[in-house]
Design a protein around this motif. Structure first.
Motif, PDB file in Angstrom:
ATOM      1  N   MET A 180       1.114   6.625   8.710  1.00 55.25           N
ATOM      2  CA  MET A 180       2.532   6.234   8.808  1.00 55.25           C
ATOM      3  C   MET A 180       3.209   6.321   7.438  1.00 55.25           C
ATOM      4  N   LEU A 181       2.483   5.905   6.399  1.00 56.52           N
ATOM      5  CA  LEU A 181       3.056   5.953   5.052  1.00 56.52           C
ATOM      6  C   LEU A 181       3.295   7.406   4.626  1.00 56.52           C
ATOM      7  N   SER A 182       2.354   8.270   4.929  1.00 54.65           N
ATOM      8  CA  SER A 182       2.491   9.665   4.522  1.00 54.65           C
ATOM      9  C   SER A 182       3.712  10.306   5.193  1.00 54.65           C
ATOM     10  N   LYS A 183       3.887  10.013   6.492  1.00 56.95           N
ATOM     11  CA  LYS A 183       5.062  10.560   7.210  1.00 56.95           C
ATOM     12  C   LYS A 183       6.357  10.076   6.565  1.00 56.95           C
ATOM     13  N   GLU A 184       6.397   8.770   6.264  1.00 59.16           N
ATOM     14  CA  GLU A 184       7.601   8.188   5.660  1.00 59.16           C
ATOM     15  C   GLU A 184       7.880   8.807   4.291  1.00 59.16           C
ATOM     16  N   LEU A 185       6.817   9.011   3.512  1.00 60.42           N
ATOM     17  CA  LEU A 185       7.000   9.600   2.174  1.00 60.42           C
ATOM     18  C   LEU A 185       7.562  11.014   2.276  1.00 60.42           C
ATOM     19  N   SER A 186       7.088  11.781   3.254  1.00 60.99           N
ATOM     20  CA  SER A 186       7.593  13.154   3.401  1.00 60.99           C
ATOM     21  C   SER A 186       9.098  13.135   3.633  1.00 60.99           C
ATOM     22  N   ILE A 187       9.558  12.228   4.506  1.00 64.94           N
ATOM     23  CA  ILE A 187      10.992  12.156   4.822  1.00 64.94           C
ATOM     24  C   ILE A 187      11.780  11.698   3.592  1.00 64.94           C
ATOM     25  N   LEU A 188      11.305  10.608   2.995  1.00 62.58           N
ATOM     26  CA  LEU A 188      12.031   9.993   1.870  1.00 62.58           C
ATOM     27  C   LEU A 188      12.136  10.943   0.673  1.00 62.58           C
ATOM     28  N   LEU A 189      11.039  11.596   0.341  1.00 59.02           N
ATOM     29  CA  LEU A 189      11.027  12.447  -0.855  1.00 59.02           C
ATOM     30  C   LEU A 189      11.862  13.708  -0.632  1.00 59.02           C
ATOM     31  N   ALA A 190      11.913  14.197   0.620  1.00 63.25           N
ATOM     32  CA  ALA A 190      12.735  15.388   0.902  1.00 63.25           C
ATOM     33  C   ALA A 190      14.221  15.049   0.806  1.00 63.25           C
ATOM     34  N   GLU A 191      14.557  13.807   1.150  1.00 68.18           N
ATOM     35  CA  GLU A 191      15.977  13.391   1.167  1.00 68.18           C
ATOM     36  C   GLU A 191      16.527  13.078  -0.227  1.00 68.18           C
ATOM     37  N   SER A 192      15.644  12.681  -1.155  1.00 69.13           N
ATOM     38  CA  SER A 192      16.136  12.113  -2.422  1.00 69.13           C
ATOM     39  C   SER A 192      15.537  12.840  -3.605  1.00 69.13           C
ATOM     40  N   LYS A 193      16.181  13.901  -4.003  1.00 62.01           N
ATOM     41  CA  LYS A 193      15.629  14.757  -5.054  1.00 62.01           C
ATOM     42  C   LYS A 193      15.846  14.196  -6.461  1.00 62.01           C
ATOM     43  N   ASP A 194      16.861  13.320  -6.635  1.00 63.73           N
ATOM     44  CA  ASP A 194      17.155  12.901  -8.013  1.00 63.73           C
ATOM     45  C   ASP A 194      16.694  11.469  -8.307  1.00 63.73           C
ATOM     46  N   ALA A 195      15.694  10.954  -7.558  1.00 63.61           N
ATOM     47  CA  ALA A 195      15.193   9.593  -7.794  1.00 63.61           C
ATOM     48  C   ALA A 195      14.449   9.522  -9.128  1.00 63.61           C
ATOM     49  N   LYS A 196      14.471   8.312  -9.712  1.00 63.35           N
ATOM     50  CA  LYS A 196      13.801   8.113 -11.013  1.00 63.35           C
ATOM     51  C   LYS A 196      12.312   7.833 -10.836  1.00 63.35           C
ATOM     52  N   GLY A 197      11.942   7.374  -9.643  1.00 65.00           N
ATOM     53  CA  GLY A 197      10.543   7.036  -9.390  1.00 65.00           C
ATOM     54  C   GLY A 197      10.411   6.446  -8.002  1.00 65.00           C
ATOM     55  N   LEU A 198       9.208   6.019  -7.682  1.00 67.58           N
ATOM     56  CA  LEU A 198       8.938   5.482  -6.338  1.00 67.58           C
ATOM     57  C   LEU A 198       8.216   4.138  -6.458  1.00 67.58           C
ATOM     58  N   ILE A 199       8.669   3.164  -5.655  1.00 72.63           N
ATOM     59  CA  ILE A 199       7.994   1.860  -5.584  1.00 72.63           C
ATOM     60  C   ILE A 199       7.206   1.802  -4.285  1.00 72.63           C
ATOM     61  N   LEU A 200       5.912   1.588  -4.394  1.00 74.62           N
ATOM     62  CA  LEU A 200       5.083   1.336  -3.208  1.00 74.62           C
ATOM     63  C   LEU A 200       5.006  -0.176  -3.044  1.00 74.62           C
ATOM     64  N   ASP A 201       5.536  -0.683  -1.935  1.00 76.25           N
ATOM     65  CA  ASP A 201       5.610  -2.135  -1.722  1.00 76.25           C
ATOM     66  C   ASP A 201       4.665  -2.480  -0.569  1.00 76.25           C
ATOM     67  N   GLY A 202       3.542  -3.142  -0.888  1.00 78.16           N
ATOM     68  CA  GLY A 202       2.593  -3.541   0.159  1.00 78.16           C
ATOM     69  C   GLY A 202       1.453  -2.554   0.359  1.00 78.16           C
ATOM     70  N   PHE A 203       1.331  -1.575  -0.480  1.00 76.91           N
ATOM     71  CA  PHE A 203       0.250  -0.585  -0.408  1.00 76.91           C
ATOM     72  C   PHE A 203      -0.117  -0.189  -1.823  1.00 76.91           C
ATOM     73  N   PRO A 204      -1.398  -0.160  -2.189  1.00 74.04           N
ATOM     74  CA  PRO A 204      -2.579  -0.416  -1.367  1.00 74.04           C
ATOM     75  C   PRO A 204      -2.877  -1.908  -1.230  1.00 74.04           C
ATOM     76  N   ARG A 205      -3.543  -2.274  -0.140  1.00 68.48           N
ATOM     77  CA  ARG A 205      -3.913  -3.665   0.124  1.00 68.48           C
ATOM     78  C   ARG A 205      -5.417  -3.838   0.301  1.00 68.48           C
ATOM     79  N   THR A 206      -6.179  -2.754   0.243  1.00 66.56           N
ATOM     80  CA  THR A 206      -7.652  -2.833   0.273  1.00 66.56           C
ATOM     81  C   THR A 206      -8.172  -1.789  -0.715  1.00 66.56           C
ATOM     82  N   VAL A 207      -9.444  -1.958  -1.108  1.00 69.38           N
ATOM     83  CA  VAL A 207     -10.012  -0.979  -2.036  1.00 69.38           C
ATOM     84  C   VAL A 207     -10.050   0.402  -1.364  1.00 69.38           C
ATOM     85  N   ASN A 208     -10.337   0.432  -0.071  1.00 70.45           N
ATOM     86  CA  ASN A 208     -10.326   1.726   0.626  1.00 70.45           C
ATOM     87  C   ASN A 208      -8.928   2.360   0.591  1.00 70.45           C
ATOM     88  N   GLN A 209      -7.885   1.541   0.735  1.00 63.06           N
ATOM     89  CA  GLN A 209      -6.514   2.088   0.653  1.00 63.06           C
ATOM     90  C   GLN A 209      -6.234   2.648  -0.748  1.00 63.06           C
TER      91      GLN A 209
END
Ligand code: B4P
Length: 196
Positions: free
Chosen positions: A70-99
């Motif tokens: 689900m996160l990967s799908k969301e990132l594809s949409i978000l990053l395609a829409e916003s070309k001039d962003a300064k960076g990305l905040i991951l909020d709530g991920f990762p939450r396990t060592v496997n993540q």
């Protein structure tokens, strides 16, 4: 060039979502919250996310692979829409060592440069009070006292170990999460700026 990305880290109610919105609005970052991804997907009855509904209501963690997809799908949409962003905040991920391991592939896949995790430190009793207040204001299904205590237990068991994981990589930064929203924001901005 790879877009810088960092993770906001800390227990439920520490202010991740709150501060992420402030960083987004004031510093021009993109914000992706795994909790919001699932709450929105459940609201539109997405079949994949419906599996997660009961898990979230119990205060448990959604399976890592489902979160990753689900996160990967969301990132594809978000990053395609916003070309001039300064960076990305991951909020709530990762939450396990496997993540955290899954994150490495996600970073490559989406051309992101991981700068570190930024932890907000708040005592447990204050967290419980904040979430009980949010329950009164927003009525979130996982903000009852019993479920909040379970989320804290799950945090200690599954998420806290990431602190040592990232300390071992010299990628762990922390700031006090108590005080006004502005106080907390003013403590975290210099950390984000130090990554430039
Ligand atoms: P999230 O949506 O991430 O929920 P959270 O940890 O409660 O949110 P947050 O910490 O961002 O809340 P905030 O401080 O902003 O996750 C919910 C559930 O989704 C999880 O339990 C899990 O089931 C699932 N999930 C999400 N990501 C997952 C993953 N990676 N793997 C598996 N499962 C996952 O806000 C809290 C309150 O405090 C607000 O009311 C706010 O106004 C207040 N507040 C904020 N800052 C304050 C301050 N300085 N002083 C006083 N109050 C403050």
């Amino acid at each position: 060039m790879a877009l810088p990305a960092f993770a906001l880290f800390g227990p439920p109610g520490c202010g991740k979502g709150t501060q992420a919105v402030m960083i987004k609005d004031r510093m021009g970052f993109l914000h992706v919250s795994t909790g919001d991804i699932f709450r929105n997907a459940i609201a539109r009855k997405d079949p994949q996310a419906m599996e997660a509904q009961e898990i979230m209501q119990r205060g448990e963690l959604v399976p890592d692979e489902l979160i990753r997809d689900m996160l990967s799908k969301e990132l594809s949409i978000l990053l395609a829409e916003s070309k001039d962003a300064k960076g990305l905040i991951l909020d709530g991920f990762p939450r396990t060592v496997n993540q955290a391991d899954l994150l490495n592939d996600l970073l490559k896949e989406h051309n992101l440069n991981f700068t570190g995790v930024l932890a907000l430190e708040v005592e447990e009793e204050e967290l419980v009070q904040r979430l009980l207040n949010r329950a009164k204001e927003q009525g979130r299904a996982d903000d009852t006292e019993e479920v909040i205590r379970e989320r804290m237990r799950v945090y200690r068991e599954k998420t806290q170990p990431l602190e040592d994981y990232y300390k071992g990589k010299n990628m762990y930064y922390s700031a006090g999460g108590v005080g006004s929203l502005e106080d907390v924001y003013n403590r975290i901005v210099p950390i984000i700026e130090s990554w430039n």
